[in-house]
Design a protein around this motif. Structure first.
Motif, PDB file in Angstrom:
ATOM      1  N   LEU A  10       0.838  -1.201   0.000  1.00 32.61           N
ATOM      2  CA  LEU A  10       0.000   0.000   0.000  1.00 32.61           C
ATOM      3  C   LEU A  10       0.870   1.246   0.000  1.00 32.61           C
ATOM      4  N   TYR A  11       0.372   2.341  -0.558  1.00 30.18           N
ATOM      5  CA  TYR A  11       1.141   3.594  -0.664  1.00 30.18           C
ATOM      6  C   TYR A  11       2.477   3.256  -1.338  1.00 30.18           C
ATOM      7  N   SER A  12       2.424   2.610  -2.479  1.00 26.22           N
ATOM      8  CA  SER A  12       3.622   1.955  -3.025  1.00 26.22           C
ATOM      9  C   SER A  12       4.650   2.905  -3.637  1.00 26.22           C
ATOM     10  N   GLY A  13       4.279   4.152  -3.982  1.00 30.55           N
ATOM     11  CA  GLY A  13       5.255   5.106  -4.523  1.00 30.55           C
ATOM     12  C   GLY A  13       6.011   4.507  -5.699  1.00 30.55           C
ATOM     13  N   ILE A  14       7.332   4.581  -5.646  1.00 33.31           N
ATOM     14  CA  ILE A  14       8.159   4.071  -6.750  1.00 33.31           C
ATOM     15  C   ILE A  14       8.632   2.631  -6.466  1.00 33.31           C
ATOM     16  N   GLY A  15       8.073   2.020  -5.423  1.00 34.30           N
ATOM     17  CA  GLY A  15       8.332   0.595  -5.216  1.00 34.30           C
ATOM     18  C   GLY A  15       9.499   0.250  -4.309  1.00 34.30           C
ATOM     19  N   GLY A  16       9.846   1.157  -3.396  1.00 37.66           N
ATOM     20  CA  GLY A  16      10.947   0.888  -2.464  1.00 37.66           C
ATOM     21  C   GLY A  16      10.740  -0.418  -1.693  1.00 37.66           C
ATOM     22  N   MET A  17       9.514  -0.659  -1.261  1.00 37.44           N
ATOM     23  CA  MET A  17       9.216  -1.890  -0.502  1.00 37.44           C
ATOM     24  C   MET A  17       9.417  -3.121  -1.391  1.00 37.44           C
ATOM     25  N   VAL A  34      -0.821  -0.490  -4.522  1.00 35.41           N
ATOM     26  CA  VAL A  34      -1.792   0.609  -4.598  1.00 35.41           C
ATOM     27  C   VAL A  34      -1.131   1.969  -4.381  1.00 35.41           C
ATOM     28  N   ASP A  35      -1.415   2.895  -5.286  1.00 38.80           N
ATOM     29  CA  ASP A  35      -1.020   4.296  -5.067  1.00 38.80           C
ATOM     30  C   ASP A  35      -1.911   5.181  -5.932  1.00 38.80           C
ATOM     31  N   ILE A  36      -2.130   6.392  -5.448  1.00 37.13           N
ATOM     32  CA  ILE A  36      -3.065   7.296  -6.130  1.00 37.13           C
ATOM     33  C   ILE A  36      -2.340   8.303  -7.028  1.00 37.13           C
ATOM     34  N   ASN A  37      -1.019   8.399  -6.884  1.00 34.88           N
ATOM     35  CA  ASN A  37      -0.272   9.457  -7.573  1.00 34.88           C
ATOM     36  C   ASN A  37       0.193   9.014  -8.976  1.00 34.88           C
ATOM     37  N   PRO A  38      -0.228   9.734 -10.037  1.00 36.91           N
ATOM     38  CA  PRO A  38       0.100   9.299 -11.401  1.00 36.91           C
ATOM     39  C   PRO A  38       1.607   9.209 -11.676  1.00 36.91           C
ATOM     40  N   GLU A  55      -4.935   1.671  -9.224  1.00 32.00           N
ATOM     41  CA  GLU A  55      -4.829   3.143  -9.195  1.00 32.00           C
ATOM     42  C   GLU A  55      -6.003   3.656  -8.385  1.00 32.00           C
ATOM     43  N   LYS A  56      -5.954   3.495  -7.086  1.00 37.99           N
ATOM     44  CA  LYS A  56      -7.121   3.794  -6.268  1.00 37.99           C
ATOM     45  C   LYS A  56      -6.754   4.604  -5.059  1.00 37.99           C
ATOM     46  N   ASN A  57      -7.793   5.234  -4.507  1.00 39.09           N
ATOM     47  CA  ASN A  57      -7.663   5.852  -3.194  1.00 39.09           C
ATOM     48  C   ASN A  57      -7.887   4.759  -2.151  1.00 39.09           C
ATOM     49  N   ILE A  58      -6.960   4.637  -1.217  1.00 37.86           N
ATOM     50  CA  ILE A  58      -7.051   3.603  -0.179  1.00 37.86           C
ATOM     51  C   ILE A  58      -8.323   3.775   0.662  1.00 37.86           C
ATOM     52  N   GLU A  59      -8.817   5.010   0.703  1.00 38.08           N
ATOM     53  CA  GLU A  59     -10.058   5.264   1.453  1.00 38.08           C
ATOM     54  C   GLU A  59     -11.253   4.505   0.863  1.00 38.08           C
ATOM     55  N   MET A  76       3.702  -1.027   3.960  1.00 36.48           N
ATOM     56  CA  MET A  76       3.114   0.289   3.658  1.00 36.48           C
ATOM     57  C   MET A  76       3.910   1.449   4.239  1.00 36.48           C
ATOM     58  N   SER A  77       3.878   2.574   3.523  1.00 34.16           N
ATOM     59  CA  SER A  77       4.471   3.835   3.976  1.00 34.16           C
ATOM     60  C   SER A  77       3.400   4.914   3.871  1.00 34.16           C
ATOM     61  N   PRO A  78       2.516   5.024   4.862  1.00 36.04           N
ATOM     62  CA  PRO A  78       1.476   6.064   4.776  1.00 36.04           C
ATOM     63  C   PRO A  78       2.099   7.460   4.749  1.00 36.04           C
ATOM     64  N   GLY A 313      12.566  11.499  -2.749  1.00 36.71           N
ATOM     65  CA  GLY A 313      12.457  12.122  -1.423  1.00 36.71           C
ATOM     66  C   GLY A 313      11.333  11.527  -0.601  1.00 36.71           C
ATOM     67  N   ASN A 314      10.280  11.040  -1.274  1.00 36.35           N
ATOM     68  CA  ASN A 314       9.151  10.410  -0.574  1.00 36.35           C
ATOM     69  C   ASN A 314       9.382   8.928  -0.321  1.00 36.35           C
ATOM     70  N   SER A 315      10.454   8.389  -0.895  1.00 38.61           N
ATOM     71  CA  SER A 315      10.644   6.946  -0.836  1.00 38.61           C
ATOM     72  C   SER A 315      11.442   6.539   0.410  1.00 38.61           C
ATOM     73  N   LEU A 316      12.061   5.397   0.367  1.00 38.27           N
ATOM     74  CA  LEU A 316      12.715   4.868   1.574  1.00 38.27           C
ATOM     75  C   LEU A 316      14.047   4.237   1.229  1.00 38.27           C
TER      76      LEU A 316
END
Ligand code: SAM
Length: 330
Positions: A10-17, A34-38, A55-59, A76-78, A313-316
């Motif tokens: 969840l909140y997968s970003g560029i796939g650091g996990m 899952v991530d919402i950011n294009p 491509e969904k909102n986790i909500e 996940m990285s919320p 910068g948002n990744s891990l």
């Protein structure tokens, strides 16, 4: 587990996990991401084209959607902005926390919750109301956990990125009682972590030497594109964190690196330690190297340097997460 561990990202970003899982060397399958950011979606899909992507909102997720996946491990990285120490720390009142609180509600409704959870966030999360709600919810669902505050520097990587990590297991899965302590955040996982001395727990040995910046640089970079404009170099020199190829440390690279100079990440002085200055930014590929991303990680062609820095910068740190995954799973 036949066919490998079933991972939901969840909140997968560029796939650091996902890259960290690959590094652990266990058999696994990311069953959905899952991530919402294009922009993040574009990079993730280019690196993992065969992974199912929502491509969904986790909500909008519902308990039956998750039960159907038969998840063994949730990573996940919320969003961390509601908890950063320099931010407003609006915590549960920040709209960006809504999806995580929603997720905790779903957990209560699931008939088949995951055996393992790994969550990454900033230092500051551990004292939040959100953290309190998370622990209360997961305790009632038979989870026990171990928390960590770790920086890549402790793994011998010349980069600081202090982050909070929450590792949880659901009973009957249990922890190694020789070092597990639910009430204490581990900040020094190994007695080889020299700065920690006596306080270190001995979980998994860490490297005893730190690499130098030079080992993470890319010779093929087009230096002219990375040089600081002379007016910027002159004006911001007093507030810059300057490093050379022989340094064994660098600042955390944030999502504003390249846009602002102060506090966003280190600047490389190619002239070395002598009196001269020859300043340039680290390239996104070099930042990715310092963050433990493997050589096969790539950005698609049409992503700008600003976008790359923002996503990184948002990744891990992949090495740190892979170290923690091996503690959680093996
Ligand atoms: C801290 S970053 C995650 C970084 C990721 N671990 C990586 O390696 O790049 C948080 C991510 O969560 C995504 N996000 C935030 N709120 C979301 C929501 N409600 N639904 C889906 N994704 C969301 C953001 O687009 C962002 O990519």
């Amino acid at each position: 587990m036949e066919g490998g561990i079933r991972v939901f990202e969840l909140y997968s970003g560029i796939g650091g996990m996902h890259f960290a899982l690959k590094k652990v060397g266990i058999s696994f399958e990311v069953i959905a991401s899952v991530d919402i950011n294009p922009a993040a979606q574009h990079v993730y899909k280019s690196n993992f084209p065969s992974t199912t992507y929502w491509e969904k909102n986790i909500e909008g997720l519902k308990a039956p959607d998750l039960d159907k996946l038969n998840i063994d491990l949730l990573v996940m990285s919320p969003p961390c902005q509601p908890f950063t120490r320099i931010g407003l720390q609006k915590d549960i009142l920040d709209p960006r926390t809504r999806s995580f609180l929603h997720l905790l509600k779903i957990f209560e409704q699931m008939t088949n919750p995951p055996d393992y959870i790994l969550l990454e966030n900033v230092k500051g999360f551990e004292t939040s109301k959100t953290h309190e709600i998370m622990c209360k919810t997961l305790k009632a669902l038979q989870y026990s956990w171990q928390e960590f505050l770790l920086s890549p520097k402790q793994l011998g990587i010349p980069n600081s990125r202090l982050r909070y990590f929450f590792l949880a297991k659901r009973r009957p899965k249990c922890w190694d009682q020789t070092w597990h302590s639910q009430d204490k955040i581990i900040e020094c996982p190994s007695s080889m972590d020299k700065e920690c001395g006596e306080n270190a727990s001995n979980i998994v040995p860490l490297p005893s030497t730190t690499a130098t910046i030079g080992q993470y640089l890319e010779e093929s970079e087009v230096i002219s594109e990375l040089r600081l404009p002379p007016n910027v170099a002159k004006r911001y020199l007093p507030v810059m964190d300057l490093v050379t190829k022989d340094s064994n440390g660098s600042m955390c690279f944030t999502k504003s690196y390249g846009k602002y100079v102060e506090g966003t990440g280190s600047i490389l002085n190619m002239a070395g330690d002598n009196e001269e200055l020859d300043l340039r930014y680290f390239s996104p590929r070099e930042i990715a190297n310092l963050m433990g991303f493997p050589k096969e990680f790539h950005f698609p062609d049409n992503v700008t340097n600003n976008q790359k820095n923002k996503l990184l910068g948002n990744s891990l740190n992949v090495e740190v997460v892979s170290y923690l995954l091996s503690i959680l799973l093996t």
